[in-house]
Design a protein around this motif. Sequence first.
Motif, PDB file in Angstrom:
ATOM      1  N   THR A  10       1.752  -3.514  -3.753  1.00  9.33           N
ATOM      2  CA  THR A  10       2.465  -2.969  -2.593  1.00  9.33           C
ATOM      3  C   THR A  10       2.045  -1.537  -2.302  1.00  9.33           C
ATOM      4  N   THR A  29      -0.068  -0.066   0.922  1.00  8.97           N
ATOM      5  CA  THR A  29       0.437   1.065   1.701  1.00  8.97           C
ATOM      6  C   THR A  29      -0.606   2.155   1.837  1.00  8.97           C
ATOM      7  N   GLN A  68       5.445  -4.137   4.139  1.00 10.09           N
ATOM      8  CA  GLN A  68       4.716  -3.630   2.982  1.00 10.09           C
ATOM      9  C   GLN A  68       4.621  -2.112   3.017  1.00 10.09           C
ATOM     10  N   LYS A  79       8.101  -0.666   2.093  1.00 12.87           N
ATOM     11  CA  LYS A  79       8.370  -0.860   0.681  1.00 12.87           C
ATOM     12  C   LYS A  79       7.499   0.023  -0.190  1.00 12.87           C
ATOM     13  N   GLY A  80       6.232   0.157   0.196  1.00 15.40           N
ATOM     14  CA  GLY A  80       5.310   0.964  -0.599  1.00 15.40           C
ATOM     15  C   GLY A  80       5.639   2.433  -0.567  1.00 15.40           C
TER      16      GLY A  80
END
Length: 270
Positions: free
Chosen positions: A187, A191, A259, A262-263
């Motif tokens: 992840t 990013t 993604q 979240k990253g």
Amino acid sequence: MSTPKKCLFYVLLFISAFLVFFPVLYAFMISFMSGGEILQGKFFPESIHFDNYIKVFDRLPLMNYLINSFIVSFGVMLGQLVVCSLAAYAFVFIPFKGRDFIFFLFISTMMIPWEATMIPNFFTIQKLDWMNTYQGLTVPFFALAFGTFLLRQHFKTIPKELHEAAEVAGLGKFAFFWRVILPVSKTSLVTLGAYGFLTTWNMYLWPLLVTSTDQVRTVQIGLKQLQSQEVATEWGVVMAGVIVVIIPTLLLLFAGQKQLQKGLTQGALK
């Protein structure tokens, strides 16, 4: 959250999204208009035609610029992933004297504006005879302090016991990095890759400095050339070029939005 508050929340989100996306939407509409329609201040074109898009590719080697941008952006993305992941791994899992001091010294370069390092980088590229080359457009951006910081924060959430178990199992440092660290850090890597790709795709000043021919020039320079080719700028043609250029970035953002979010937050809470 009550129903009225939820409705108000979504209305505000819709308005905010519309305001943010409006310039792109308006550019899309203009790309289908003739010069007369644009001067009349219309928002919707009278008819859908692709003359402006055809003119863009006729007046500029836009396809060549797009290919160059893909090569440069993808090269910077890969370089940053390799360099930043290895640097972050060293700062977390390899103990050495002065590690924290070197890390904070490295991170402090984020406070140095890019304009202050542009001239030394230019002279370095010139001495290496990398003008008008892909390596001149990519190599100076491989070492990214933000990327190292992002991956280091994520690597610190990986239990130390996992590293100790790998050592007991006979895994070397690089084998542990390749077989354990990278698979559990997808992840954050995605990013960083998306960030590097988008930043490089939108870069204008550095490609303008280190290139003087159309052979390796990128799309941002092409758009500027399109705007300054004639005294009376055909904004329909310019906006058609803008839409062609931003399509890859919009696709990347829409496909990897979750993604990216979240990253960027992963590793903030340990």
